[in-house]
Write a protein that holds these residues in place. Structure first.
Motif, PDB file in Angstrom:
ATOM      1  N   ALA A  96      40.890  43.527  49.338  1.00  0.00           N
ATOM      2  CA  ALA A  96      42.005  42.585  49.233  1.00  0.00           C
ATOM      3  C   ALA A  96      41.738  41.331  50.065  1.00  0.00           C
ATOM      4  O   ALA A  96      42.015  40.211  49.628  1.00  0.00           O
ATOM      5  N   GLN A  97      41.192  41.521  51.266  1.00  0.00           N
ATOM      6  CA  GLN A  97      40.895  40.379  52.140  1.00  0.00           C
ATOM      7  C   GLN A  97      39.821  39.477  51.532  1.00  0.00           C
ATOM      8  O   GLN A  97      39.882  38.252  51.653  1.00  0.00           O
ATOM      9  N   LEU A  98      38.829  40.099  50.869  1.00  0.00           N
ATOM     10  CA  LEU A  98      37.762  39.314  50.247  1.00  0.00           C
ATOM     11  C   LEU A  98      38.191  38.711  48.916  1.00  0.00           C
ATOM     12  O   LEU A  98      37.459  37.929  48.314  1.00  0.00           O
ATOM     13  N   GLU A  99      39.414  39.079  48.465  1.00  0.00           N
ATOM     14  CA  GLU A  99      39.959  38.611  47.192  1.00  0.00           C
ATOM     15  C   GLU A  99      39.021  38.929  46.033  1.00  0.00           C
ATOM     16  O   GLU A  99      38.786  38.118  45.131  1.00  0.00           O
ATOM     17  N   ILE A 100      38.474  40.148  46.059  1.00  0.00           N
ATOM     18  CA  ILE A 100      37.633  40.634  44.976  1.00  0.00           C
ATOM     19  C   ILE A 100      38.502  41.471  44.035  1.00  0.00           C
ATOM     20  O   ILE A 100      39.203  42.373  44.491  1.00  0.00           O
ATOM     21  N   PRO A 101      38.490  41.188  42.739  1.00  0.00           N
ATOM     22  CA  PRO A 101      39.253  42.020  41.806  1.00  0.00           C
ATOM     23  C   PRO A 101      38.869  43.484  41.974  1.00  0.00           C
ATOM     24  O   PRO A 101      37.681  43.819  42.027  1.00  0.00           O
ATOM     25  N   ALA A 102      39.860  44.361  42.081  1.00  0.00           N
ATOM     26  CA  ALA A 102      39.569  45.772  42.342  1.00  0.00           C
ATOM     27  C   ALA A 102      40.600  46.667  41.688  1.00  0.00           C
ATOM     28  O   ALA A 102      41.781  46.314  41.583  1.00  0.00           O
ATOM     29  N   VAL A 103      40.155  47.835  41.253  1.00  0.00           N
ATOM     30  CA  VAL A 103      41.030  48.879  40.718  1.00  0.00           C
ATOM     31  C   VAL A 103      40.610  50.186  41.362  1.00  0.00           C
ATOM     32  O   VAL A 103      39.410  50.473  41.462  1.00  0.00           O
ATOM     33  N   ILE A 104      41.582  50.984  41.799  1.00  0.00           N
ATOM     34  CA  ILE A 104      41.260  52.249  42.458  1.00  0.00           C
ATOM     35  C   ILE A 104      41.745  53.428  41.615  1.00  0.00           C
ATOM     36  O   ILE A 104      42.705  53.317  40.866  1.00  0.00           O
ATOM     37  N   SER A 105      41.040  54.548  41.754  1.00  0.00           N
ATOM     38  CA  SER A 105      41.399  55.748  40.979  1.00  0.00           C
ATOM     39  C   SER A 105      42.388  56.570  41.779  1.00  0.00           C
ATOM     40  O   SER A 105      42.028  57.508  42.470  1.00  0.00           O
ATOM     41  N   GLY A 106      43.634  56.205  41.676  1.00  0.00           N
ATOM     42  CA  GLY A 106      44.673  56.920  42.411  1.00  0.00           C
ATOM     43  C   GLY A 106      45.095  56.141  43.632  1.00  0.00           C
ATOM     44  O   GLY A 106      44.257  55.707  44.425  1.00  0.00           O
ATOM     45  N   PRO A 107      46.402  55.909  43.808  1.00  0.00           N
ATOM     46  CA  PRO A 107      46.891  55.142  44.960  1.00  0.00           C
ATOM     47  C   PRO A 107      46.700  55.906  46.260  1.00  0.00           C
ATOM     48  O   PRO A 107      46.586  57.129  46.270  1.00  0.00           O
ATOM     49  N   ARG A 108      46.670  55.159  47.366  1.00  0.00           N
ATOM     50  CA  ARG A 108      46.587  55.791  48.694  1.00  0.00           C
ATOM     51  C   ARG A 108      47.934  56.370  49.102  1.00  0.00           C
ATOM     52  O   ARG A 108      48.014  57.288  49.905  1.00  0.00           O
TER      53      ARG A 108
ATOM     54  N   ARG B  23      40.525  35.850  37.243  1.00  0.00           N
ATOM     55  CA  ARG B  23      39.826  35.308  38.414  1.00  0.00           C
ATOM     56  C   ARG B  23      40.697  35.109  39.636  1.00  0.00           C
ATOM     57  O   ARG B  23      40.289  34.494  40.613  1.00  0.00           O
ATOM     58  N   ARG B  24      41.936  35.588  39.611  1.00  0.00           N
ATOM     59  CA  ARG B  24      42.780  35.487  40.804  1.00  0.00           C
ATOM     60  C   ARG B  24      43.306  36.869  41.141  1.00  0.00           C
ATOM     61  O   ARG B  24      43.703  37.609  40.247  1.00  0.00           O
ATOM     62  N   PRO B  25      43.330  37.243  42.419  1.00  0.00           N
ATOM     63  CA  PRO B  25      43.850  38.558  42.787  1.00  0.00           C
ATOM     64  C   PRO B  25      45.330  38.676  42.467  1.00  0.00           C
ATOM     65  O   PRO B  25      46.045  37.684  42.367  1.00  0.00           O
ATOM     66  N   ALA B  26      45.798  39.919  42.312  1.00  0.00           N
ATOM     67  CA  ALA B  26      47.191  40.163  41.927  1.00  0.00           C
ATOM     68  C   ALA B  26      48.173  39.557  42.914  1.00  0.00           C
ATOM     69  O   ALA B  26      49.223  39.045  42.533  1.00  0.00           O
TER      70      ALA B  26
END
Length: 351
Positions: A151-163, A326-329
């Motif tokens: 999130a800090q690097l503003e890289i698009p990311a998707v995770i398998s299951g929330p924390r 190209r923009r984080p959520a």
């Protein structure tokens, strides 16, 4: 001499603008189709693909990536030791779904292990250099620093299951609560009353939700939850063995076990057999994942099926959408997207 291929209006190779004009859409829409974005209707995609074929347009991958500050690469990051990745069917099924979803795109997939502090530091340096367009993060623990780093690097990311229930990143998960509930309801319907549970690692939100489903199914059936029948595991076969040994020592009269993974169920089965307990006559056994292990076990294992490969495909769909934007959520001001897929109990001879 006959001309081979179709020339653009300029006499050179066809341009993106000429493809857009032929298809009757904007340049950005053509770019999204070529880059495999899911955010295009089927009719528009067909029109663009027809224009590409008619004009003989060939995208300049290197130039396009450079101009768009793109690498055409996605990282699948696994914050676990390599030994666990290759031992558990969950990861191979996830990789299968991800690979299938990427097969029609030009994206390259990088597999990166980040199970140690040293590997995480190296990963942080790699991602900070913008060497990938996006990240898929699987097997996330509650205290894992990787999601916040992305999130800090503003890289698009998707995770398998929330924390947790308050997850801020886009995630794809299966219905762990419903899966845990269905396993216990099945055992109750078969007349079992002393049902033990071998949990997964409890710093994994999905494992917590399976425990919640276990507890609620018992309570709704009018039974008290006996904490002595709940033993933490770690998703490994040896963890299943250790947990089963402890459960039998505390509650030798238990008559059913719900294990939080097929791998742990395999370990539990070994201990039950060593102790002379017949499955399912003396102790019924239910696993989770519905992996090949479940089908090949003797007796075949009742298990909760979660659509792991489909989860991988959905993760790619969401990630490609974020990369195209190209923009984080957070910057877009959108609500977090959390997709939950249904689970299904698959009864077999072990219960």
């Amino acid at each position: 001499m006959a001309s081979h291929g179709v020339r653009g209006r300029s006499g050179g190779r066809p341009t993106l603008e000429e493809v857009a004009a032929r298809a009757g859409v904007g340049r950005g829409t053509v770019s999204r189709v070529i880059n495999g974005s899911p955010r295009v209707s089927e009719a528009t995609r067909a029109a663009v693909e027809a224009a590409v074929a008619e004009l003989g347009y060939v995208p300049n991958t290197a130039a396009r990536a450079l101009a768009a500050n793109r690498t055409d690469a996605i990282a699948l990051v696994v914050p676990e030791p390599e030994t666990r990745f290759f031992a558990e069917p969950y990861f191979s099924d996830m990789l299968k779904g991800v690979g299938a979803a990427l097969s029609d795109t030009e994206m390259q997939l990088l597999l990166i292990f980040a199970g140690s502090d040293r590997e995480r530091r190296r990963l942080a340096e790699y991602l900070a250099a913008h060497r990938v367009d996006g990240v898929l993060l699987v097997s996330v623990h509650a205290d894992d620093p990787l999601p916040d780093m992305l999130a800090q690097l503003e890289i698009p990311a998707v995770i398998s299951g929330p924390r947790s229930a308050a997850e801020t990143l886009t995630s794809v998960d299966s219905d762990n609560y419903g899966g845990g509930r269905s396993a216990v309801e099945h055992l109750l319907s078969r007349g079992h009353r002393k049902i033990a549970h071998i949990t997964g690692r409890l710093d994994v939100y999905g494992a917590q939700r399976r425990v919640d489903g276990y507890r609620d199914a018992l309570r709704d059936a009018g039974q008290e939850v006996d904490e002595r029948l709940i033993e933490p595991g770690d998703f490994t076969e040896e963890g299943g063995r250790r947990a089963m040994t402890k459960l039998l020592a505390r509650s030798p009269d238990l008559d059913a076990v719900f294990a939080g993974s097929d791998v742990m169920a395999a370990g539990a089965r070994q201990v039950l057999r060593e102790e002379g307990r017949r499955i399912p006559d003396d102790v019924a056994l239910v696993g989770y994942d519905d992996s090949a292990i479940a089908r090949h076990m003797d007796p075949p294992l009742t298990s909760v099926r979660q659509p792991i490969a489909e989860m991988g495909r959905r993760m790619i769909d969401l990630l490609m959408s974020e990369i195209a934007d190209r923009r984080p959520a957070v910057s877009r001001g959108l609500e977090r997207r959390q997709m939950v897929l249904a689970t299904e109990l698959v009864p077999r001879a072990s219960s």
